[in-house]
Scaffold this active site. Sequence first.
Site, PDB file in Angstrom:
ATOM      1  N   ASP A 192       0.831  -1.212   0.000  1.00 54.89           N
ATOM      2  CA  ASP A 192       0.000   0.000   0.000  1.00 54.89           C
ATOM      3  C   ASP A 192       0.867   1.264   0.000  1.00 54.89           C
ATOM      4  O   ASP A 192       2.067   1.218   0.328  1.00 54.89           O
ATOM      5  CB  ASP A 192      -0.899  -0.034   1.253  1.00 54.89           C
ATOM      6  CG  ASP A 192      -2.233   0.656   1.045  1.00 54.89           C
ATOM      7  OD1 ASP A 192      -2.356   1.432   0.091  1.00 54.89           O
ATOM      8  OD2 ASP A 192      -3.151   0.411   1.853  1.00 54.89           O
ATOM      9  N   ASP A 207     -10.642   2.009  -3.519  1.00 61.23           N
ATOM     10  CA  ASP A 207     -11.248   1.722  -2.214  1.00 61.23           C
ATOM     11  C   ASP A 207     -12.762   1.710  -2.316  1.00 61.23           C
ATOM     12  O   ASP A 207     -13.451   1.318  -1.380  1.00 61.23           O
ATOM     13  CB  ASP A 207     -10.825   2.792  -1.198  1.00 61.23           C
ATOM     14  CG  ASP A 207      -9.452   2.486  -0.636  1.00 61.23           C
ATOM     15  OD1 ASP A 207      -8.903   1.418  -0.953  1.00 61.23           O
ATOM     16  OD2 ASP A 207      -8.924   3.322   0.128  1.00 61.23           O
TER      17      ASP A 207
HETATM   18  C1  DGJ Z   1      -5.921   1.793   1.856  1.00 62.13           C
HETATM   19  C2  DGJ Z   1      -6.260   0.602   1.004  1.00 62.13           C
HETATM   20  O1  DGJ Z   1      -6.694   1.003  -0.258  1.00 62.13           O
HETATM   21  C3  DGJ Z   1      -7.304  -0.242   1.741  1.00 62.13           C
HETATM   22  O2  DGJ Z   1      -7.701  -1.323   0.931  1.00 62.13           O
HETATM   23  C4  DGJ Z   1      -6.700  -0.722   3.026  1.00 62.13           C
HETATM   24  O3  DGJ Z   1      -5.640  -1.584   2.768  1.00 62.13           O
HETATM   25  C5  DGJ Z   1      -6.254   0.464   3.862  1.00 62.13           C
HETATM   26  N1  DGJ Z   1      -5.389   1.333   3.109  1.00 62.13           N
HETATM   27  C6  DGJ Z   1      -5.535   0.009   5.099  1.00 62.13           C
HETATM   28  O4  DGJ Z   1      -5.000   1.034   5.800  1.00 62.13           O
END
Ligand code: DGJ
Length: 777
Positions: A474, A541
Amino acid sequence: MILFKDNVFYIETNDTSYVLRVDETKHLVNEYYGAKVSHELGILPLQSKWTTGLGSSIIYDEKLNKHESLDIIKSEFSLTGKGDYNSPSIILKNKDGYIFDFLFEKYEIKEIISHLENLPTPHNADQELIIYFLDSRTNITIELHYLVFEETNTIARNVIIQNNSNEDIEILKAASMQLVLNNDDFIFTSLYGGWSGECKKEDTIIKHGTLTIDSKTGASSNRYNPFFMIKSKDASFNSGSVYAFNLIYSGNHCETIERTFIDQVRITVGLSSFCFNYCLKKNEKFETPYSVMTFANKGINGVSQNMHAFVNNHVVRGKYMNKERPVLINNWEATDFKFSESKLLKIAKTAKDCGIELFVLDDGWFGERNNDTAGLGDYDVNKKKLHHGLAGFAKKLNKLGLKFGLWFEPEMINEDSELYRKHPEFIVKHPGYFASTGRHQFCLDLTKVDVQEYIIENVCKTLSSANISYVKWDYNRHISDFYMEDGKSGEFFYRYIQGLYHILEKVTKANPDVLFEGCSSGGNRFDLGILSYFQQNWASDNTDAIERNYIQSGLYLGYPLSTIGAHVSACPSHSVLRNTPIDTRFNVAAFGDLGYELDLNHLSKVELKMVKKQISFYKKHRSLFQYGKFYQFSYLDSSNHSEWMVQSKDKSEAIYGYFNLLQKINPEETTIKGINFIDEEIYKVEVRKQEHLLTEFGSLINMVLPVRVNEKGLLIHEISKHKTMPAENEEYLVSGSMLNNNAIKLKPEWSGTGFDDSIRALEDFGSRLYFISLVKK
Ligand code: DGJ
C-alpha cells in the site's frame, strides 16, 4: 519488423505501420502511423509534400531545403530555438543557453534488446531500433529507442540523453515520445479522478491550444491516469481509428495534446517538468521511462485488446505472468484495525467453505497500529492480536487449506512509531519547514540509499518469517515537502521513483513465488511501472458495484482484467451507502481478480449459498474472466446499462455481462450483443442462474405465495434466511451469426405486471451473466 531503406525506417507490427524518414536536413520526420500499408512502393506516396515555407515561418536551412520549417514537419522529438514554436518535447540548457541542434547521425537495429538501468523495460520485444542524433557543437547525443511488439501491435519508445560535452547540462524537460498526426476530428479520452473515484472517462474534442493531463503528487496518481486515447470522431467500440498511449512509470507524468495552426495534433508523453530540473553531469546519461503506443482501426475495443495483450505478455513478469490468480478474502472492510486471531480464523473458515483460496490480512497486524495515527513503520507482529505470531497464524490458515497474504505500507511512517523515533531523518522533509502529514503519516525518503536498504531488509525479513504467498503493498498519501540536498530538489521526484523501482526489483526478485498486489488508497498508483513488478493492482477503495462499474470500465480501456483487483463487499456500501444485489456485486467483481471483502459470517445462509455458487462459477471460468479477449458495448456513463464480454481465443466460449443502472417502466427489449463468433457454428447461450431474496419483493411477495403474509413480519424474516426465489431461467441454441448480429432477444424485464419465469426481474442495479459455448457437432 524494422526495415531501413532509402533513408526511411519502416516499423511494422502485425496490423500497423510506423514510417519515419530522415530528411535532407537530417531531421527525423513521422510520415505515417496507422493501419498497415505496404513498404514496397517507397516513401513518396506517404511523404508530406510541403513546397512553401508558410509566411512568417522560420526556414531551418535554406541552403539545404528552401521550404522546411521545423514548425511544420512532423518531428519525432523537438527542442527549441530553431523555428519550432509548438511545445518542445525536450528542453536542455547549458551555460550558453537553450539552443542545440541535434541531427541524425546513425542507427542500429538490434535483436538483443538493451535494458534501462534504473527504470523498467518491457520484456520480450521482437526488435529494437536506436536512432542517434548528435549536437556537433557540444557532442551531446540524443538516442531515440523504439521497441517493437509485433503480435500486440504496440511500440514502446524512450529517449536517452548522453552528455559527452565537457560541462554539466540541465535537463528541464524530457518527454519519452512525441508524435504528430494530421487532425481527423480527433477526440481525446482521458481517465480523471480522485480518491475512491478513479479512472472516470472523459471525452474532449481537440481544439486549438494545448490539452494537458498530468500528476504532480509524486505518484502517477488518481488525478489523471497516464493512459489516454485519441480517436476519430466516428470511432465506436468496434470500428474506427483509435490511438492509445501509456507510460511505464509510477511518478509525476505529463501528457500534452496540442492542435496547431495547421491542424496537426502534436502528442507528447513522459515525465512531468513540474519542479523538474535535472543536472546531467559530464559523461553521464539520462533515461526517460518507456512510453507505449498502439493503433487499431477496430475501435476502442481494438486498442484495449492490444494494450491488454501487451501488458499481459510484455509488462507483467514472474511466476504469475499469464497465470490464474487466486480468489481471496481480505479482512479490511470486515474488521478494519479491530481483530483477533480467533475472529480472523472464523472468517477464514467460512471463506474456505465457500471456496476461497487465499486469506489476506490487511492493515493493523503490527506494532501499536490500532488506528491510523500510530505504528506505521514498525513491522513487528502485534502478539495481542495474533497470539501465535505471523508464522503461527499462517500455519493455521494453511491447515484450513488457505494461503496467507499480508499487507504492508513500506514507503510510509507515522510520527508515533519506533522507526520515526529512531530515524527521524528518514522522512521526506525540507530542513527549514515542518513536514505536513497525510493520513497522519510521513513519506520515507526513497531517494536515500540507507532508506532503500532499510525497506528491502525489513520487508524481506517479514516475508521469510512465515509462509506468505501474497503481499498487498500500500501507499496512502501524496508527497509534500520534497527536498534534496546540494540544490538537487529538482531531481527529487525522478530519483524517488528510481529508488522505488530499486526496492521493488530487490524485494520481488528475492520472493519469486509471492503474488504482489499494488495499492495506493485504491488506484492512486495504477500504472505500468507498478505492473512491471506487481502482477495486479487494487483498483479503488470504492467497492460499490455501480461505482466500480464506472471505474473498471475506465481501467479496462488500457489495463487487462488480470491486473485489476475487484472485491465483493457488504451493503450498504461503505463508500456510497448504496444497496446493490449481492449477485451484481459478484458480476462486476468477476471481470477482474475476484476477492471478497466483508465478514462472511454476517451473511444469511441463503446469501452464503449464493456466494458459494458465485465462486464455483468464477473458478470454472477463471481464465476467461482474467485473460479472455475483452469487449465493451456500452458504458453506464452514457446509457442506462453497460455490457462487457470476455471471449476465449478460439471463440468457443464467452461470458456476456449485462448491468442495469435504474429500472424503467415500459422497458425496451434487450438483445445480447456479440462479436467475433464463428458465423456458421452453433452456440448455447445460458444465463448464470441467480436468485432473488424474498425480502426484495416487499408486499409483492403476496402475489406469489399461496397464503397472505405480513411482508415485514417475523415469518417472512425467518423464511427469507433459508429460501430464495429463483430468477428466470433462459437458455437458447443460437448461431454465431445471430450473436454477431445482436439478434437474440432476451425475456422481457420486470414492468409491474406480474412475476414468473417469463420475466427478468432485473431491478435497479440488477445484472446478469450469460455463458456462451460452442456446441460440438
Ligand atoms: C488503503 C487501502 O486502499 C485499503 O484497501 C486498506 O488496505 C487500507 N489502506 C488500510 O489502511
